[in-house]
Design a protein around this motif. Structure first.
Motif, PDB file in Angstrom:
ATOM      1  N   GLU A  77       0.839  -1.188   0.000  1.00 46.48           N
ATOM      2  CA  GLU A  77       0.000   0.000   0.000  1.00 46.48           C
ATOM      3  C   GLU A  77       0.879   1.244   0.000  1.00 46.48           C
ATOM      4  OE1 GLU A  77      -1.805  -0.999   3.617  1.00 46.48           O
ATOM      5  OE2 GLU A  77      -3.532  -1.995   2.729  1.00 46.48           O
ATOM      6  N   PHE A  78       0.951   1.908  -1.127  1.00 51.17           N
ATOM      7  CA  PHE A  78       1.656   3.174  -1.227  1.00 51.17           C
ATOM      8  C   PHE A  78       0.695   4.142  -1.898  1.00 51.17           C
ATOM      9  CE2 PHE A  78       5.037   0.020  -1.038  1.00 51.17           C
ATOM     10  CZ  PHE A  78       5.830   0.546  -0.022  1.00 51.17           C
ATOM     11  N   PHE A  79       0.140   5.052  -1.103  1.00 49.66           N
ATOM     12  CA  PHE A  79      -0.945   5.877  -1.594  1.00 49.66           C
ATOM     13  C   PHE A  79      -0.456   6.847  -2.662  1.00 49.66           C
ATOM     14  CE2 PHE A  79      -2.623   5.130   2.893  1.00 49.66           C
ATOM     15  CZ  PHE A  79      -3.180   3.937   2.503  1.00 49.66           C
ATOM     16  N   THR A  80      -1.313   7.107  -3.619  1.00 52.54           N
ATOM     17  CA  THR A  80      -0.951   7.873  -4.805  1.00 52.54           C
ATOM     18  C   THR A  80      -0.845   9.355  -4.472  1.00 52.54           C
ATOM     19  OG1 THR A  80      -2.356   6.285  -5.963  1.00 52.54           O
ATOM     20  CG2 THR A  80      -1.521   8.144  -7.239  1.00 52.54           C
ATOM     21  N   PRO A  81       0.218  10.031  -4.938  1.00 53.16           N
ATOM     22  CA  PRO A  81       0.313  11.483  -4.736  1.00 53.16           C
ATOM     23  C   PRO A  81      -0.886  12.187  -5.364  1.00 53.16           C
ATOM     24  CG  PRO A  81       2.411  10.581  -5.492  1.00 53.16           C
ATOM     25  CD  PRO A  81       1.409   9.479  -5.612  1.00 53.16           C
ATOM     26  N   ARG A  82      -1.314  13.275  -4.745  1.00 49.47           N
ATOM     27  CA  ARG A  82      -2.530  13.948  -5.176  1.00 49.47           C
ATOM     28  C   ARG A  82      -2.406  14.515  -6.591  1.00 49.47           C
ATOM     29  NH1 ARG A  82      -6.136  14.325  -1.400  1.00 49.47           N
ATOM     30  NH2 ARG A  82      -7.255  16.063  -2.348  1.00 49.47           N
ATOM     31  N   ASN A  83      -1.222  14.966  -6.971  1.00 45.88           N
ATOM     32  CA  ASN A  83      -1.099  15.505  -8.336  1.00 45.88           C
ATOM     33  C   ASN A  83      -1.252  14.408  -9.378  1.00 45.88           C
ATOM     34  OD1 ASN A  83       1.376  14.393  -7.474  1.00 45.88           O
ATOM     35  ND2 ASN A  83       2.566  15.677  -8.858  1.00 45.88           N
ATOM     36  N   LEU A 296       0.567   1.511 -12.756  1.00 40.69           N
ATOM     37  CA  LEU A 296       1.221   0.210 -12.846  1.00 40.69           C
ATOM     38  C   LEU A 296       2.734   0.368 -12.851  1.00 40.69           C
ATOM     39  CD1 LEU A 296      -0.956  -1.482 -15.624  1.00 40.69           C
ATOM     40  CD2 LEU A 296      -0.949  -2.055 -13.188  1.00 40.69           C
ATOM     41  N   PRO A 297       3.452  -0.625 -12.316  1.00 41.42           N
ATOM     42  CA  PRO A 297       4.921  -0.598 -12.430  1.00 41.42           C
ATOM     43  C   PRO A 297       5.326  -0.761 -13.887  1.00 41.42           C
ATOM     44  CG  PRO A 297       4.176  -2.691 -11.508  1.00 41.42           C
ATOM     45  CD  PRO A 297       2.977  -1.810 -11.571  1.00 41.42           C
ATOM     46  N   ASP A 298       6.426  -0.116 -14.259  1.00 44.33           N
ATOM     47  CA  ASP A 298       6.859  -0.131 -15.654  1.00 44.33           C
ATOM     48  C   ASP A 298       7.240  -1.513 -16.159  1.00 44.33           C
ATOM     49  OD1 ASP A 298       6.363   2.506 -15.988  1.00 44.33           O
ATOM     50  OD2 ASP A 298       8.460   3.166 -16.022  1.00 44.33           O
ATOM     51  N   SER A 299       7.483  -2.450 -15.244  1.00 47.35           N
ATOM     52  CA  SER A 299       7.859  -3.800 -15.674  1.00 47.35           C
ATOM     53  C   SER A 299       6.778  -4.423 -16.550  1.00 47.35           C
ATOM     54  CB  SER A 299       8.115  -4.690 -14.457  1.00 47.35           C
ATOM     55  OG  SER A 299       6.955  -4.759 -13.623  1.00 47.35           O
ATOM     56  N   ILE A 300       5.526  -4.115 -16.299  1.00 46.60           N
ATOM     57  CA  ILE A 300       4.434  -4.674 -17.103  1.00 46.60           C
ATOM     58  C   ILE A 300       4.505  -4.168 -18.532  1.00 46.60           C
ATOM     59  CG2 ILE A 300       1.912  -4.586 -17.417  1.00 46.60           C
ATOM     60  CD1 ILE A 300       1.617  -4.889 -14.434  1.00 46.60           C
ATOM     61  N   LEU A 301       5.009  -2.953 -18.712  1.00 46.95           N
ATOM     62  CA  LEU A 301       5.044  -2.354 -20.042  1.00 46.95           C
ATOM     63  C   LEU A 301       6.315  -2.700 -20.802  1.00 46.95           C
ATOM     64  CD1 LEU A 301       3.706   1.204 -19.124  1.00 46.95           C
ATOM     65  CD2 LEU A 301       2.417  -0.831 -19.783  1.00 46.95           C
ATOM     66  N   GLY A 302       7.377  -3.127 -20.091  1.00 48.76           N
ATOM     67  CA  GLY A 302       8.645  -3.317 -20.790  1.00 48.76           C
ATOM     68  C   GLY A 302       9.329  -4.650 -20.597  1.00 48.76           C
ATOM     69  N   PRO A 332       8.750  10.282  -0.859  1.00 44.46           N
ATOM     70  CA  PRO A 332       9.890   9.574  -0.281  1.00 44.46           C
ATOM     71  C   PRO A 332       9.580   8.162   0.218  1.00 44.46           C
ATOM     72  CG  PRO A 332       8.961  11.038   1.346  1.00 44.46           C
ATOM     73  CD  PRO A 332       8.148  11.237   0.095  1.00 44.46           C
ATOM     74  N   ARG A 333       8.399   7.608  -0.090  1.00 42.65           N
ATOM     75  CA  ARG A 333       8.039   6.312   0.484  1.00 42.65           C
ATOM     76  C   ARG A 333       8.347   5.143  -0.430  1.00 42.65           C
ATOM     77  NH1 ARG A 333       3.729   9.828   1.745  1.00 42.65           N
ATOM     78  NH2 ARG A 333       3.693  10.360   3.968  1.00 42.65           N
ATOM     79  N   ASN A 334       8.404   5.375  -1.734  1.00 40.79           N
ATOM     80  CA  ASN A 334       8.600   4.267  -2.661  1.00 40.79           C
ATOM     81  C   ASN A 334       9.235   4.784  -3.941  1.00 40.79           C
ATOM     82  OD1 ASN A 334       7.593   2.404  -5.002  1.00 40.79           O
ATOM     83  ND2 ASN A 334       7.303   1.197  -3.145  1.00 40.79           N
ATOM     84  N   GLY A 335      10.248   4.067  -4.444  1.00 43.23           N
ATOM     85  CA  GLY A 335      10.952   4.523  -5.630  1.00 43.23           C
ATOM     86  C   GLY A 335      10.675   3.705  -6.874  1.00 43.23           C
ATOM     87  N   ASP A 376      11.270  16.286  -4.814  1.00 43.62           N
ATOM     88  CA  ASP A 376      12.438  15.441  -5.029  1.00 43.62           C
ATOM     89  C   ASP A 376      12.260  14.122  -4.285  1.00 43.62           C
ATOM     90  OD1 ASP A 376      12.953  15.930  -2.342  1.00 43.62           O
ATOM     91  OD2 ASP A 376      14.523  17.414  -2.709  1.00 43.62           O
ATOM     92  N   ARG A 377      13.301  13.310  -4.258  1.00 41.49           N
ATOM     93  CA  ARG A 377      13.193  11.981  -3.658  1.00 41.49           C
ATOM     94  C   ARG A 377      12.989  12.013  -2.150  1.00 41.49           C
ATOM     95  NH1 ARG A 377      18.631   9.129  -5.212  1.00 41.49           N
ATOM     96  NH2 ARG A 377      18.011  10.067  -7.193  1.00 41.49           N
ATOM     97  N   ARG A 378      13.292  13.154  -1.537  1.00 39.51           N
ATOM     98  CA  ARG A 378      13.066  13.284  -0.092  1.00 39.51           C
ATOM     99  C   ARG A 378      11.695  13.902   0.217  1.00 39.51           C
ATOM    100  NH1 ARG A 378      18.406  14.005  -0.978  1.00 39.51           N
ATOM    101  NH2 ARG A 378      18.098  16.174  -1.603  1.00 39.51           N
ATOM    102  N   GLY A 379      10.934  14.204  -0.844  1.00 43.75           N
ATOM    103  CA  GLY A 379       9.607  14.781  -0.658  1.00 43.75           C
ATOM    104  C   GLY A 379       9.593  16.292  -0.567  1.00 43.75           C
TER     105      GLY A 379
END
Length: 445
Positions: A77-83, A296-302, A332-335, A376-379
């Motif tokens: 569970e990594f909630f989606t950024p609002r933008n 979706l993670p990009d692995s499904i597409l590539g 900053p929760r998931n890369g 950025d990666r730190r939020g």
């Protein structure tokens, strides 16, 4: 102190009243367990704010940060950024009267964003009917719109989540934003429909105005016009149960044949990451011609080993758009590198025609890359800069005048200009670019 005890007593009475008003959210035995002093301090901190008049986006953001941080589990569970939610909803463009669902609703961010999107459309339509701007509406006209919004929330919004705390959080989020809890259910969306509880089937059937007895298998759940979702994903939470996998083409082993592409076998895979199955479940939930926005993670597409999923998607859907997100989108929760796909479910007639012709009807796909997501990666928030590296400042919209006493002693209104920095976020530009492209392609929704 006396003030603390009075605040505690008042809050308990109000909480009891709210429990009675929203029994779908609160259990009858729920109680406020804070000490009087702690509760009094919280009340004093909130006293200077009006949640009813606060901009919806600010309220939703605060709610998801406070509640979501305490409810995140270990099930991917990594909630989606609002933008990103806003971009996806605006692209899939749900409309009044359409049934909207999130099959993994979390704290309800996608549903609230979709509801606000539809409410804005509704307000524009009503303003045209009244011949008045919203600010000029009478109390009666405002009540008409509020009643319509409640009706839409009660009949057109649906969500499922396996986590009971998240289900409650979603209901509260919907109530906080537009006074409607929608139809939010605790359910494992991947379970076979015949294993859904009878209570769930009945509640869902009542909301959809159908017979509960027809909810029996994957061919009987095409209920929704639009689905917006970010399913749990990750190889560390695989689906292994055969009785779940057997519902899905993607749950089978596929073998690649030279010259003819991928072919499905009768053998089930030993385990499948949940996001792969959620693609197919979402399409099972969609009506023909229904629209899906899914993260979706990009692995499904590539990934070459997942070519069968891409082939299956081409056979079952029109891939309308693919938006590649920057790797920091979920930081900053998931890369995990992700994309947003916009899909439209083909009718069975379209599928049959293409099978008979042995080829997919060619079409164009909108493709974009979001290289800047506003943080950025730190939020930390990132702002636009000019060619010299200076932050860009622009005038704020709808700034209010201030009162000023002039030399004669008269009080006059003076219009001031306040400026604000611009967040460096390309996702804000994608919906308009997509809308322009749709017009060129003749896509009506």
């Amino acid at each position: 102190p006396r003030g603390s005890k009075e605040a505690h007593g008042f809050s308990r009475c109000e909480y009891h009243r709210v429990k009675q008003q929203f029994p779908q959210i609160f259990e009858t035995n729920d109680e406020i367990k804070l000490q009087p002093r702690s509760l009094a301090w919280i009340v004093s901190e909130f006293q200077s704010y009006s949640l009813l008049e606060t901009h919806v986006d600010v309220k939703g953001k605060a709610y998801e940060e406070l509640v979501g941080a305490n409810l995140r589990g270990d099930r991917g569970e990594f909630f989606t950024p609002r933008n990103i939610m806003r971009m996806a909803v605006e692209m899939v463009n749900p409309k009044p009267e359409e049934k909207v669902c999130d099959t993994s609703c979390g704290t309800g961010g996608f549903l609230v964003t979709a509801m606000n999107h539809i409410i804005e459309q509704l307000k524009r339509e009503v303003a045209d009917d009244f011949g008045l701007g919203e600010i000029e509406w009478s109390d009666y006209q405002k009540s008409v719109v509020r009643d319509r919004i409640k009706q839409i929330a009660a009949s057109d919004f649906y969500g499922f989540d396996i986590n009971p705390d998240l289900v409650k959080a979603t209901k509260m989020n919907m109530v906080m934003n537009n006074d409607g809890s929608g139809n939010i259910y605790r359910n494992d969306s991947l379970l076979p429909p015949h294993e859904w509880s009878q209570e769930l089937k009945q509640e869902l059937a009542d909301a959809l105005k159908i017979q509960a007895e027809i909810i029996t298998n994957t061919d009987s759940i095409a209920f929704f016009d639009v689905i917006v979702t970010n399913p749990p994903f990750g190889s560390d939470i695989p689906i292994k149960d055969t009785h779940v996998l057997e519902q899905f083409d993607i749950g089978h082993i596929w073998r690649k044949n030279v010259g003819t592409g991928w072919a499905i076998s009768d053998t089930f895979q030993t385990s499948v990451p949940p996001e792969q199955l959620f693609i197919e479940r979402c399409l099972q939930f969609l009506k023909p011609d229904g629209r899906l926005a899914i993260v979706l993670p990009d692995s499904i597409l590539g990934n070459p080993g997942l070519g069968h999923i891409r082939q299956w998607l081409l056979e079952k859907t029109r891939i309308v758009a693919s938006v590649d997100l920057h790797a920091d989108a979920f930081q900053p929760r998931n890369g995990t590198q992700t994309s947003v796909l916009i899909l439209q479910k083909k009718t069975q007639e379209e599928i049959n025609e293409e099978r008979y012709a042995r080829q997919i009807t060619p079409y164009n796909i909108f493709m974009a890359m979001v290289e800047k997501v506003g943080h950025d990666r730190r939020g930390n928030t990132l702002f636009k800069r000019d060619k010299d590296g200076n932050e860009v400042w622009v005038p704020e919209e709808n700034t209010s005048p201030i009162n000023y006493r002039n030399a004669e002693g008269a009080i006059v209104d003076v219009q001031t200009e306040r400026k604000t920095r611009v967040i460096d976020d390309q996702s804000r530009d994608i919906p308009q670019l997509f809308a322009d492209w749709k017009r060129e392609e003749g896509i009506g929704w």
